[in-house]
Structure formats: C-alpha cells, structure tokens
Motif scaffolding. Structure first.
Motif, short mmCIF file in Angstrom:
data_model
loop_
_atom_site.label_atom_id
_atom_site.label_comp_id
_atom_site.label_asym_id
_atom_site.label_seq_id
_atom_site.Cartn_x
_atom_site.Cartn_y
_atom_site.Cartn_z
N ASP A 767 31.42 42.48 4.65
CA ASP A 767 31.37 41.04 4.42
C ASP A 767 30.34 40.68 3.36
O ASP A 767 30.58 39.77 2.53
N LYS A 768 29.22 41.35 3.36
CA LYS A 768 28.19 41.07 2.37
C LYS A 768 28.68 41.41 0.97
O LYS A 768 28.46 40.64 0.02
N MET A 769 29.32 42.51 0.80
CA MET A 769 29.82 42.90 -0.50
C MET A 769 30.93 41.96 -0.96
O MET A 769 31.05 41.64 -2.16
N SER A 770 31.74 41.49 -0.01
CA SER A 770 32.80 40.52 -0.38
C SER A 770 32.18 39.22 -0.90
O SER A 770 32.66 38.63 -1.88
N GLU A 771 31.12 38.76 -0.27
CA GLU A 771 30.46 37.56 -0.73
C GLU A 771 29.85 37.75 -2.11
O GLU A 771 29.87 36.84 -2.94
N GLN A 772 29.30 38.89 -2.37
CA GLN A 772 28.73 39.15 -3.69
C GLN A 772 29.80 39.12 -4.77
O GLN A 772 29.59 38.58 -5.86
N ILE A 773 31.01 39.65 -4.45
CA ILE A 773 32.09 39.64 -5.44
C ILE A 773 32.56 38.21 -5.69
O ILE A 773 32.86 37.83 -6.83
N LYS A 774 32.62 37.42 -4.64
CA LYS A 774 33.04 36.01 -4.81
C LYS A 774 32.06 35.27 -5.69
O LYS A 774 32.44 34.44 -6.52
N GLN A 775 30.78 35.54 -5.52
CA GLN A 775 29.78 34.86 -6.34
C GLN A 775 29.84 35.32 -7.79
O GLN A 775 29.60 34.54 -8.71
N GLY A 778 33.95 34.27 -8.75
CA GLY A 778 34.38 32.92 -8.39
C GLY A 778 35.50 32.98 -7.36
O GLY A 778 36.42 33.82 -7.48
N LYS A 779 35.45 32.10 -6.37
CA LYS A 779 36.41 32.17 -5.29
C LYS A 779 37.84 31.91 -5.78
O LYS A 779 38.77 32.65 -5.43
N LYS A 780 38.02 30.90 -6.59
CA LYS A 780 39.36 30.54 -7.05
C LYS A 780 39.95 31.61 -7.94
O LYS A 780 41.11 32.03 -7.80
N LYS A 781 39.16 32.05 -8.86
CA LYS A 781 39.63 33.08 -9.78
C LYS A 781 39.88 34.39 -9.05
O LYS A 781 40.85 35.11 -9.33
N ALA A 785 43.46 36.31 -8.66
CA ALA A 785 43.60 37.72 -9.08
C ALA A 785 44.12 38.57 -7.92
O ALA A 785 44.94 39.47 -8.12
N ILE A 786 43.64 38.30 -6.71
CA ILE A 786 44.13 39.06 -5.55
C ILE A 786 45.62 38.78 -5.33
O ILE A 786 46.40 39.70 -5.04
N LYS A 787 46.03 37.50 -5.47
CA LYS A 787 47.45 37.15 -5.32
C LYS A 787 48.31 37.85 -6.35
O LYS A 787 49.40 38.35 -6.06
N TYR A 788 47.77 37.92 -7.57
CA TYR A 788 48.51 38.61 -8.62
C TYR A 788 48.69 40.09 -8.28
O TYR A 788 49.77 40.67 -8.49
N LEU A 789 47.65 40.72 -7.76
CA LEU A 789 47.75 42.14 -7.40
C LEU A 789 48.74 42.35 -6.26
O LEU A 789 49.50 43.33 -6.27
N LEU A 790 48.76 41.44 -5.30
CA LEU A 790 49.71 41.57 -4.19
C LEU A 790 51.15 41.38 -4.68
O LEU A 790 52.06 42.14 -4.28
N ASP A 791 51.35 40.40 -5.58
CA ASP A 791 52.70 40.20 -6.12
C ASP A 791 53.13 41.40 -6.94
O ASP A 791 54.30 41.82 -6.90
N LEU A 792 52.21 41.92 -7.68
CA LEU A 792 52.54 43.10 -8.49
C LEU A 792 52.90 44.28 -7.60
O LEU A 792 53.83 45.05 -7.91
N GLU A 793 52.19 44.42 -6.52
CA GLU A 793 52.49 45.51 -5.58
C GLU A 793 53.87 45.33 -4.96
O GLU A 793 54.64 46.31 -4.83
#
Length: 970
Positions: A767-775, A778-781, A785-793
C-alpha cells in the motif's frame, strides 16, 4: 719549629729592647754580641741605630729553628760588624723547651715576588727583543725578495732585448754563465720546500695567497705567526725566484724525487688537525642547516652556502670534482645539469671510508662514485625536454676524510642560445634560477675560463648585479694552461674586474686513469708542476691551485657563517618562542608520538569491536537468518500459490486433495533444499564484513584508507577460512528437515502469528508503494494508464483467441486498422508512465491476494496444524523457524566465536608488530590533525636542538675572542 725568619732591623731592635738574644745559624760559626737587658746600659750598645742599619743589610731569608735563650747574645751573619763589650766567642745552639715562636704566613708572597722580580723583568726584555728582531727580519726578507725579483726580471728583459738585436746582426751571443748558489742556501731552500709539501696546507708558491683569502687585501703585506720564517727562510725566498731555472736544469730529477716522496709520505688532500679546528664552526652550522631544511622555515633562517655559477664548458664540474676528489657530476654533450644540486661535503676524520648519500632516495651508502654519477644523470634527465630546467633541487651528501666541510650548490650553466629541441625561454629560465640562489647571504663562486675575456663572462655579470662591490664573490679562473703566463697573471692580479675576495687560478685537468683513485692528488701534482715552472705565478697577490681554492672556500664560508651567527641566533630564538607559544595554546604542551597515536587507534578499534561482538550474538544472527528465510518463504508462496488461479478454491478443497498436498510438499522441499547452509553462512559473513566496514569508517580510521583496506582484508580472510566448514556443518544438521518436519501445536501457533504479522507487513509495504506511485504520476493519469494496460491485455487475449480459431488466416483490413489505432494510442503514454502503471497494477493484485490469504489464516480452518495444507504460509513459516534455530547454533560455534577470538590478535600482528618506524610515522601523519600536532612538536624540538647548538657556538666564539684578547694583551 721550622719557620721563615726575615732578618730585619725592626725585629732585632725589638728583641734587643726586651733583652732577648736570638741565635741564628747560617753557617757553622756565628759571631756573638752581648747586649744589655736595657738599652743605654754601660755594658751594652750606646744606641740602637747602628744595629738596625746593619741588620737591614742582611737580605737572604734564612729558614731555621730558633728559640729564646736567657743569654743576652745575638748571633749575626757577619762577625765583628759592631763594637761590643764582650769578646766574640763561638757559642753552641741551645734549645729551651716551650720557647719556640712561628713566623707570619703573610710574609711569604712578598718574599717570592721580590725574588722573582728581576728574572721576570729579564724575560720580558728578552721577549720584546726577540719580537722586534723577528719583525725586522720579516720586513728585510720581504723587501729583499721583491728587490731580487725585480732585478732578475729587469736583467732577463735586458738580456732578451740584446739577444734579439744581435740575432738580427747574425752575431752569435754566447750564453751567460749560470749564477751559482751557495750549497747551504740550496739545502735550506730544499728543506723548506719539503716541509711545505708535507704540511699540504698550501703550495710553496702560494705562501701569500691564503693571507689574501683570510681577509687581507690582495697584494697587501700580512703580518701573522706564519708570515716569514727567519733569516734562512728569507734567503731561500730571495734566491728561489733568481735561481729557479738553474735548479730545474741542474737537479730536476732530485727535486721531483723529493716532491714525490713528500706526497707519498702524507696525503696532500687530507685535512690536518689545524684545519679541523678551523672548520668546527662550518661543520656545526652545516649540521644546523640540515636540521632547518627538514622543517618548514622562512628565509630568515637561511644559512650561507657557496653557489657555483658559470657558463657551459667553463669547467664548473671539473672544479667541484677536484675539490671532492672523484668524478661524480653528470656529463654529456647535451644539457645534463637541469636541476640544482645541493652538495654537502662532510669531513670524517679517523675514517678511510668515502661514500655518498641521497637523503630523499632509499639507496643508503653509495661507495661507487660512478653509480652516484649515473643517479645524478638520471635525475637530471627526468626533467622533460620541453622544460629543460627545474627548480626542484637534488640533495647529495658526500662523506670523506679528504674533503672539507662545505655547502655547495651547483646550478645549470648559462647559455647564449638554445637549440631546436629546447624551449625559447630556456636562457631566461636559467638566469632566473641562478638569480634565486645567488642572493645574500650565499657566497658566489663565479667560474670563468682563462681563454675567454672576463668582460664576456655571464657569471661575473650575474654576480655584479646582486653583489656590485664583490664582497661575496670569489672568481675562479679555469684552464690556466691555455693562456700565456703573463696574461694569466694579469687576470689573477684582480685589477681589471676587482673582487674583494680575489681570483684563484686552477687547471683541474687530470689524466683519465688516476692511479691512486683520488683525483685531487693528481690535479694538485699537475698544478704544482705547471705553476712552479712559471715564476710569474709565484709573485705576491696571485692565488693559484686547487689547494688554495679549498682553503679559501673554507675560510670564506667560515667567516660568512661567523658573521651570520648572531642574526641566525636571533631568528631561531624568535621562531622558537613562536613555536612554543603555538604548542602551548593549541595543545597545552601535550606531547604525542606516532607510536602513541597508533596504540590509541588500535585500542579504539578493539573497544568498538568488543562492543559489536557483545551486541551481535545469537538473537541478532537469528533475526538476520529469519528475515532471509521469510523473504524466501514469500517468494515460494507467490510462485506456488498466489499466482495459481485455483487458490480461491483452496479453503473449499478436500482434506486429502492430492493437488494441494503435492504443492505443500513441493513448497517445503523448495525451502529446505535451497542451500540453506551456504546461504545463511554467507549472510552472516556479509553482515560481519558490513559491520567491520562501518567500524573502520569511524574516526580516526577514516583517515587511513590503506589500514582500513588491510583490516577488511584480514577479516575476510578469517571468515573465508571458516566459511566452508561452517556451511557444511549447517547443511548436515538441517538434512532431516528435507524429508519430514514435525510440527507441534505450540510451533503451529507461533508460526501462525508470525505468518499473519509477515503478511500484514507485506500488505502495508504494498500500500505504501502504491501511494508513492500515485503521488509521482498522479491518480487520474495513473488510473488511465492502468485502464489502457488492462484493455491492451484483453485485446491481446481476443486476438490470440481469433488466431487460434482461424488457423493462421490473414487479418481483414478493419482489424488491421484497429491494431494500428491501438499502437498509436499506446504511443501517447510515455514509457516511464506505462512502467509505473504496470508496477501499480502488480501491487494492486498483490494487495488483493494478501488480503485474501490473511482472511484465510485468521479463519478457524487454520487454528490447528492438521489443516496445514489449507494454510501453506503458516506451515512454511514453522519450517523456516526450525531451520533458523538449527543454522544459527552451528554458525555461532563455528564462525562467530572463531572470528571474535582471532580478530584482535590479527590486529596486533598486522598493525602493531609488523609496522616499522617509518610505517608508523606515515600512518600517524595520514591524520591531518595529528600531522599538524607532530609537525609543530617536531618543529619545536628541532628549533630547541638548533638553539642549543647555536648557544654552544656562541660560547665557543666568545671563548676564542677572550683568549685572543688575553694573548694580545700579553
């Protein structure tokens, strides 16, 4: 009682008034005179005056035993000197007990002074007469020598002119008969020449030279204890110039044999006792200069040296080698002297050993002077061609019983033009370098060739700029055999380009094959043969010869150092007071030595290592091993269970489901058979080395990188020596766990708790590492990007399915366009953003599975060890704990205890016992603060040593001046 009785009229008259008779026995018979008991008695003397006057005429002091006798008689030295009423008779000496009387001791000095007065007066008169006679003889000798030399020269010139005129007339002029010399004069002169050669303090033809070098004006008349030698010496000196040709023609073999015998009897290059006493001040000040050079000092503590300058091929090297007696300076066609050579000559009486030393090089004593020459050549040629000159000096010390104590500096020779391989600024560089060294208080030895006009001498021009009056400059004229004697004598008379210290002519050319190995003896012999063959070099005010040069250098350097003594004492005293003040203020007079600093450093390291050994025990080792095995446990669970799609069905599986039982056995084998013994031992070894690196990075070891590296090396050596043994022991002890692991309820409960804690910690980290990535993104971006990767998959999955349905059918145009649009859409995200999105997606999936497994571990299904196939994380944790305890037990015994025992001993062996004094000093000076402390302490100690030596020299100079004053007073 024996006493000294002064016969005086006062005493006799006093005894006469008392009516007492004294009997004196100067001989076997004494005259007796009867005196009355009272003066004026008819039987006695009519008056006391005649008796007193007569007694006063008795001058000898008579030592006898005397007594008082009742008879009124006095025994006198001269019988019958006075009328008495009684007839003189011979009376024996009578002694009465208890009537002895002593004479006063105060009369003894007066008696002695009166008795020695006349002999002292006679001795003084004789001494004064002898001194006056000696002075007159010396004066007449000098005048007669100059007169005869002048007459001889005029006669020869006159005869030569007559012969030339007669030759023009073709008339043969017969030879003049040689003037005979009395035989006794020849013997006296031959004896004087032999004595001068034996003494080897100066040439026969150089008697007047040293008087000029000792401070007298050239050509002046010196008066000293060695000037003149009586009538015989005067006759010999007067006849020497007149009849030299006759002696050389009639007895050349005899004279040469005597000179050879004298030189063989005593080495002409040796330093006599008188010279050793003369060089005492120079020797001590050279020692002081060496001490001052070893510490940082300013120009105020500079002692005078003799700086040798001259143009190339002027003979500088030959002059220095003639003084030393060996060829040792670099020679070559190209410019080989590129660095200043600070040459220190040290006289070693009582030793036949001759050698050189380079203080800055670890060569030690070098007895082969060819090797010294090669070393000097290599050091000079190390200067690059584009520079050609360096101001970094080369220090060389030469020890020999045949050299005086001198401090010489040989500089590169002046040039007029540079060659194609040399820089254009070479001439100015050489001039600047020489200008730096010829400043006061140094003495300038300007070397010039006799066949070159002195007006064009660069050495004299340079010395004239810094020494316009010539007070510090000695002119040395080399190659005197290449010019006419009259021209050479004109140069040496010091009239055209005057120097207060004068000029000295030398030849310094010796055969290449020196028989006895000493160059100076051969040079002196050749110079003797040359200069004695030309009478013009024997005149007053002309100094020639290497021996004269050596003594002149000794004298001038001694005088210069003597004049600088008071200034040096004041400067050293000032520097010493400053050093003492700084040492008091900065360090409170606390002394430190390299040995004590090394001991303190080693003790500090041992104390820190002891603290580390106490803190790094079984619990700490167990913690490190457990962390490693728990991390391996998570990796096995992620690989075997968490990535399996059927993991969600695990709680619902049957008790005897072979799939999950097989996975559990496989996971346990992966943990126990993964090389736990080697990995745990390597882990502990790495932990120990990391801690040793931390210990050696602390002060003061952080200033000693080489020592730190050495500590790490022998620490690693100790651990590597025990590594294989320890790892094999651990592997053997955990071998039973590879086949079966017994788990009790207590083990299961503890393992379950540790597993839940482990997974919760892992979940929190995700959870801590996930928060660092969001910061960062950016949460929206990040969500886009995660949605794009899931669609691509998903698109990739659909495409794979279509490909599998249609056996490799070509894609239609619309599908191809869709693929192209996806590619374009993918390129709209930066690669780093997609990478962060992929990492965030992994952490989200990992967090989901961890939450799911935590819920399963906390359920009632995992409360007992019988359901271990439903809780593989807890079972693997129990196995890891058993492996940890077993491994740590043997690691502690085989590795840690051995390392903790061996390390302090290796520190002593490698850092204390194997370090020599030089290494210890280098180790201490690697610490800047300790180096400053040692430098200041060493500076203070050396200045105190220098001050002590200077005080001794000052006292010695004062004693010499006092003795000289007393001698002059008498």
């Amino acid at each position: 009682m024996s006493a000294i009785l002064r016969a005086s009229g006062h005493q006799v008259s006093r005894y006469a008034r008392q009516g007492i008779s004294h009997t004196l026995l100067p001989g076997p018979v004494a005259s007796q005179i009867t005196l009355p008991a009272r003066v004026g008695s008819p039987r006695g003397l009519h008056t006391r005056k005649p008796l007193r006057q007569h007694v006063r005429r008795i001058t000898p002091t008579i030592v006898r035993s005397y007594r008082y006798v009742p008879s009124r008689r006095i025994a006198l030295l001269s019988p019958g000197f006075m009328q008495t009423t009684a007839r003189p008779q011979l009376a024996p000496l009578t002694f009465l007990p208890g009537s002895e009387r002593g004479m006063a001791w105060g009369t003894i000095p007066r008696v002695l002074l009166k008795s020695l007065r006349i002999p002292l007066a006679a001795a003084g008169t004789a001494a004064g007469g002898a001194a006056y006679v000696n002075y007159k003889v010396t004066d007449y000798t000098t005048k007669s020598t100059d007169f005869i030399n002048g007459i001889t020269q005029d006669a020869k010139n006159f005869i030569g002119r007559i012969q030339e005129d007669i030759e023009d007339l073709d008339i043969h002029f017969p030879e003049l008969p040689s003037i005979g010399m009395p035989e006794f004069v020849k013997n006296i002169m031959a004896g004087r020449q032999s004595t001068d050669i034996d003494k080897a303090t100066k040439h026969t033809f150089g008697d007047d030279k040293m008087r000029g070098s000792m401070g007298q004006e050239p050509g002046g008349r010196g008066e000293g204890p060695n000037y003149g030698g009586g009538p015989a010496a005067a006759a010999a000196a007067a006849a020497a110039a007149l009849l030299r040709e006759e002696d050389e023609d009639t007895k050349p073999a005899e004279t040469e044999a005597k000179a050879t015998k004298a030189l063989a009897g005593k080495k002409s290059t040796s330093i006599l006792q008188h010279d050793e006493q003369f060089m005492m001040l120079t020797k001590k000040l050279i020692e002081i200069r060496s001490i001052l050079l070893s510490i940082d000092h300013n120009d105020t503590l500079k002692l005078p040296s003799i700086v040798v300058i001259g143009s190339q091929s002027s003979g500088k090297s030959s002059v220095l080698e003639a003084i030393v007696g060996h060829e040792f300076l670099p020679k070559g066609s190209n410019m080989v002297t590129r660095r200043p050579i600070e040459l220190t000559l040290i006289h070693t009486p009582g030793s036949d050993e001759e050698y050189g030393e380079f203080p800055s090089l670890p060569f030690g004593k070098i007895h082969d002077f060819k090797q010294i020459q090669k070393t000097l050549t290599d050091l000079n040629l190390a200067v690059p061609e584009d520079q050609c000159v360096s101001d970094k000096p080369i220090e060389l010390k030469i020890y020999s019983p045949n050299i005086p104590d001198l401090q010489l500096i040989d500089l590169p020779g002046y040039i007029q033009i540079h060659n194609a391989n040399q820089p254009a600024s070479l001439k100015s560089k050489i001039e600047d370098l020489c200008e730096k060294y010829i400043k006061p208080p140094n003495i300038i030895l300007a070397v010039c060739a006799a066949d070159v006009d002195l007006a064009n001498s660069p050495a004299l021009n340079a010395s004239r700029r810094v020494d316009p009056r010539g007070r510090r400059t000695i002119g040395v004229v080399t190659k005197m055999d290449l010019v006419e004697p009259e021209l050479g004598a004109k140069i040496l008379r010091n009239r055209d380009y005057p120097l207060q210290l004068g000029y000295i002519g030398v030849i310094c050319k010796a055969p290449s094959n020196t028989a006895d190995g000493n160059l100076t003896k051969t040079v002196v012999r050749n110079e003797d043969n040359f200069f004695k063959g030309h009478y013009v070099y024997n005149q007053r005010g002309i100094n020639v010869g290497t021996v004269t040069l050596r003594r002149t250098l000794m004298s001038v350097l001694e005088q210069s150092m003597g004049r600088s003594l008071s200034g040096i004492v004041d400067a050293v005293q000032k520097e010493l007071e400053e050093a003492r003040y700084q040492f008091k203020v900065q360090y409170n007079d606390r002394r430190v030595s390299p040995e004590s600093y090394l001991a303190e450093t080693v003790d500090a390291l041992k104390h820190r290592f002891k603290d580390f050994a106490g803190q790094f025990g079984k619990p700490q080792v167990r913690h490190e091993v457990r962390q490693m095995l728990e991390q391996r446990l998570l990796d096995i669970c992620a690989e075997m269970y968490w990535s399996d799609r059927k993991v969600s069905d695990l709680p619902k599986a049957l008790y005897d489901d072979i799939y999950w039982l097989y996975k559990l056995d496989l996971s346990a084998s992966a943990l126990t058979k993964s090389g736990v013994g080697r990995s745990t031992t390597q882990l502990v070894l790495d932990v120990l080395l990391n801690n040793m690196d931390i210990l050696t990075s602390m002060e003061p070891l952080n200033y000693h990188p080489s020592t730190k590296e050495a500590i790490i090396d022998f620490s690693n050596e100790i651990l590597r020596h025990k590594f294989l043994t320890t790892s094999d022991q651990v592997e053997n002890t955990i071998k039973p766990y590879k086949y079966e692991v017994e788990v009790t309820e207590a083990d299961w409960a503890d393992g379950l708790k540790r597993t839940i804690t482990l997974l919760e910690r892992e979940l929190a980290m995700c959870d801590k590492m996930s928060e660092q990535i969001k910061q960062q993104v950016g949460k929206k971006k990040l969500r886009s990007a995660i949605k794009y990767l899931l669609d691509l998959e998903k698109e990739e999955q659909r495409k794979a399915e279509r490909i599998s349905e249609v056996d490799a059918e070509p894609l239609e145009s619309e599908e191809a366009n869709d693929l192209d649009l996806n590619v374009v859409s993918r390129q709209s995200y930066p690669p780093k953003v997609l990478e962060k999105a992929q990492e965030a997606l992994f952490l989200r999936d990992r967090s989901t599975i961890l939450k799911y497994r935590l819920a399963a571990l906390k359920s009632r299904q995992c409360k007992t060890a019988d359901n271990k196939q439903y809780c593989p994380e807890a079972f693997l944790n129990v196995v890891a704990e058993k492996l940890t305890y077993t491994a740590v037990m043997f690691i502690q015994v085989e590795l840690l205890n051995e390392f903790f025992f061996q390390f302090p001993r290796e520190v002593d062996n490698k850092l204390v016992y194997q370090f020599d004094r030089q290494q210890i000093n280098k180790f201490a000076r690697e610490n800047p603060s300790v180096q400053r402390h040692l430098d200041l302490q060493e500076r203070k100690a050396k200045l105190e040593e220098v001050m002590e030596k200077l005080n001794y020299l000052v006292r010695r100079q004062q004693d010499r001046q006092e003795r000289a004053g007393v001698h002059n007073a008498y």
